[in-house]
Design an enzyme around this catalytic site. Sequence first.
Site, PDB file in Angstrom:
ATOM      1  N   GLY A 168      70.296  64.045   6.449  1.00  0.00           N
ATOM      2  CA  GLY A 168      69.745  62.606   6.087  1.00  0.00           C
ATOM      3  C   GLY A 168      70.463  62.244   5.016  1.00  0.00           C
ATOM      4  O   GLY A 168      71.025  62.660   4.000  1.00  0.00           O
ATOM      5  N   ARG A 177      72.666  63.391  12.656  1.00  0.00           N
ATOM      6  CA  ARG A 177      72.386  64.822  12.868  1.00  0.00           C
ATOM      7  C   ARG A 177      72.802  65.367  14.121  1.00  0.00           C
ATOM      8  O   ARG A 177      72.267  64.518  15.409  1.00  0.00           O
ATOM      9  CB  ARG A 177      70.955  65.295  12.771  1.00  0.00           C
ATOM     10  CG  ARG A 177      70.104  64.694  11.352  1.00  0.00           C
ATOM     11  CD  ARG A 177      68.702  65.225  11.321  1.00  0.00           C
ATOM     12  NE  ARG A 177      67.916  64.661  10.420  1.00  0.00           N
ATOM     13  CZ  ARG A 177      67.827  65.182   9.069  1.00  0.00           C
ATOM     14  NH1 ARG A 177      68.737  65.985   8.694  1.00  0.00           N
ATOM     15  NH2 ARG A 177      67.152  64.468   8.055  1.00  0.00           N
ATOM     16  N   ASP A 201      71.411  71.209   3.379  1.00  0.00           N
ATOM     17  CA  ASP A 201      71.509  72.491   3.878  1.00  0.00           C
ATOM     18  C   ASP A 201      72.044  72.600   5.249  1.00  0.00           C
ATOM     19  O   ASP A 201      73.000  73.578   5.427  1.00  0.00           O
ATOM     20  CB  ASP A 201      70.011  73.079   3.781  1.00  0.00           C
ATOM     21  CG  ASP A 201      69.957  74.438   3.625  1.00  0.00           C
ATOM     22  OD1 ASP A 201      70.988  74.909   2.836  1.00  0.00           O
ATOM     23  OD2 ASP A 201      69.044  75.004   3.931  1.00  0.00           O
ATOM     24  N   THR A 229      70.832  65.421  -0.962  1.00  0.00           N
ATOM     25  CA  THR A 229      69.394  65.550  -0.129  1.00  0.00           C
ATOM     26  C   THR A 229      68.396  65.202  -1.213  1.00  0.00           C
ATOM     27  O   THR A 229      68.209  65.815  -2.254  1.00  0.00           O
ATOM     28  CB  THR A 229      69.341  66.666   0.692  1.00  0.00           C
ATOM     29  OG1 THR A 229      67.811  66.870   0.762  1.00  0.00           O
ATOM     30  CG2 THR A 229      69.336  67.834  -0.524  1.00  0.00           C
ATOM     31  N   ASP A 242      65.632  66.214  -0.893  1.00  0.00           N
ATOM     32  CA  ASP A 242      64.764  67.515  -0.752  1.00  0.00           C
ATOM     33  C   ASP A 242      64.902  68.477  -2.008  1.00  0.00           C
ATOM     34  O   ASP A 242      64.211  69.191  -2.529  1.00  0.00           O
ATOM     35  CB  ASP A 242      64.802  68.216   0.348  1.00  0.00           C
ATOM     36  CG  ASP A 242      64.560  67.498   1.588  1.00  0.00           C
ATOM     37  OD1 ASP A 242      63.905  66.619   1.469  1.00  0.00           O
ATOM     38  OD2 ASP A 242      64.975  67.913   2.626  1.00  0.00           O
ATOM     39  N   ASP A 262      66.834  71.128  -2.251  1.00  0.00           N
ATOM     40  CA  ASP A 262      66.593  72.444  -1.711  1.00  0.00           C
ATOM     41  C   ASP A 262      67.833  73.158  -1.621  1.00  0.00           C
ATOM     42  O   ASP A 262      67.907  74.246  -0.769  1.00  0.00           O
ATOM     43  CB  ASP A 262      65.869  72.372  -0.536  1.00  0.00           C
ATOM     44  CG  ASP A 262      66.482  71.685   0.663  1.00  0.00           C
ATOM     45  OD1 ASP A 262      67.451  70.982   0.266  1.00  0.00           O
ATOM     46  OD2 ASP A 262      65.794  71.645   1.717  1.00  0.00           O
ATOM     47  N   ARG A 275      60.886  68.629   3.395  1.00  0.00           N
ATOM     48  CA  ARG A 275      61.053  69.515   4.230  1.00  0.00           C
ATOM     49  C   ARG A 275      60.076  70.813   3.744  1.00  0.00           C
ATOM     50  O   ARG A 275      59.090  70.670   3.562  1.00  0.00           O
ATOM     51  CB  ARG A 275      62.483  69.891   4.538  1.00  0.00           C
ATOM     52  CG  ARG A 275      62.800  70.220   5.871  1.00  0.00           C
ATOM     53  CD  ARG A 275      64.259  70.456   6.033  1.00  0.00           C
ATOM     54  NE  ARG A 275      64.916  69.186   6.366  1.00  0.00           N
ATOM     55  CZ  ARG A 275      65.062  68.562   7.413  1.00  0.00           C
ATOM     56  NH1 ARG A 275      64.608  69.206   8.545  1.00  0.00           N
ATOM     57  NH2 ARG A 275      65.864  67.599   7.821  1.00  0.00           N
TER      58      ARG A 275
HETATM   59  O1  F6P Z   1      66.268  66.336   4.399  1.00  0.00           O
HETATM   60  C1  F6P Z   1      65.706  64.863   4.129  1.00  0.00           C
HETATM   61  C2  F6P Z   1      64.461  64.535   4.767  1.00  0.00           C
HETATM   62  O2  F6P Z   1      64.157  63.278   4.239  1.00  0.00           O
HETATM   63  C3  F6P Z   1      63.249  65.583   4.476  1.00  0.00           C
HETATM   64  O3  F6P Z   1      62.625  65.330   3.390  1.00  0.00           O
HETATM   65  C4  F6P Z   1      62.826  65.062   5.880  1.00  0.00           C
HETATM   66  O4  F6P Z   1      61.842  66.258   6.281  1.00  0.00           O
HETATM   67  C5  F6P Z   1      63.555  64.579   6.866  1.00  0.00           C
HETATM   68  O5  F6P Z   1      65.037  64.465   6.166  1.00  0.00           O
HETATM   69  C6  F6P Z   1      63.340  63.644   8.081  1.00  0.00           C
HETATM   70  O6  F6P Z   1      64.292  63.614   8.773  1.00  0.00           O
HETATM   71  P1  F6P Z   1      64.616  62.513   9.796  1.00  0.00           P
HETATM   72  O7  F6P Z   1      65.178  61.304   8.948  1.00  0.00           O
HETATM   73  O8  F6P Z   1      65.686  63.173  10.623  1.00  0.00           O
HETATM   74  O9  F6P Z   1      63.198  62.321  10.387  1.00  0.00           O
END
Ligand code: F6P
Length: 319
Positions: free
Chosen positions: A10, A71, A102, A125, A127, A129, A171
Amino acid sequence: MALAIMSSGGDAPGMNPAIKKFVDYAYKQEEDTYLIYDGLEGLIDNKIEPATYLDVAGILHRGGTIIRSSRSKRFFEYEYRQKAYENLKSHGITGLVVLGGDGSFRAMDKFSSEFNLNFVGIPSTIDNDIYGTDYCLGVDTALNVIRDALDKIRDTASSFNRAFLVEVMGRDCGYLAIVSAMISGAEVCVIPETKFDYKKVGERLRAEVNNGRNYALAIVSEGTGQTGEVHKWLQDTIGLETRVSILGHIQRGGNPTVRDRLMAFAFTIAAVDHLLANKNSNKVVVYQKGEFKLLEIKDVVSGTYQLPQKYLDAIKLLD
Ligand code: F6P
């Protein structure tokens, strides 16, 4: 010797200031720099380009990441990791900075256990986390985006007899939710780390409603998976007509705040200095109690981030 930077997973506000500082700072040390586009996918596909100051001009204030991210599923397979390693070697890249969260650090841990790497991770991130660091790039900007949304939602909430439920990202981590609840004076906060006591909070809220409270704000962390349940509870048990806002990906956007820019510079300088002074070292720059340190990637990915006790105590007051 050449150094490269990539973003992975992300995106987070602060990545661009980090990329700019990386190129400018390494240039000052007379190092060649490369930009890896499209994250781990681009590393596999050799989307690796030499960087000049022009590539990073005018990007400091922008959210997202100009080198893009991904990803990658392919990176789970050994043959693609091998390809990624050969690509780095073919450009003579001896040091790599990874802006990621992470999942990206887990991928780098695997990668570095198989190949001879020299890399430094920078926790990035929204998050917040990642084990071992009090701060990850992007968090301050995300919190300010959420604060702005909550201030606006309060305006309309206070004009009606209604509850508003706002779902925030994070998350499996309740950091964004807990801090947002504190700074917006929310009446309810639901996070994955603690069990939400519907009975106790319900009794308090109903008493407040009987005493004249005509609106309420509830923050629910996405990782709880309880948005629907809390919505129903507010309507049926508490008796407040309730609107739901899922803030979603706007939380990942926006111009990096002053804090995120300054943190990006400091994280990046620590990362580059470490790469230049070491070989075969696989670390993550962390920020602990106001200081930057380097931790082994193994230790970072094997630990679990814990919310600061002072924040958990703060939301206990909402019970
Ligand atoms: O890890 C960052 C984040 O924005 C999380 O808060 C969320 O759950 C996830 O990525 C969303 O991922 P994507 O952009 O792949 O939908």
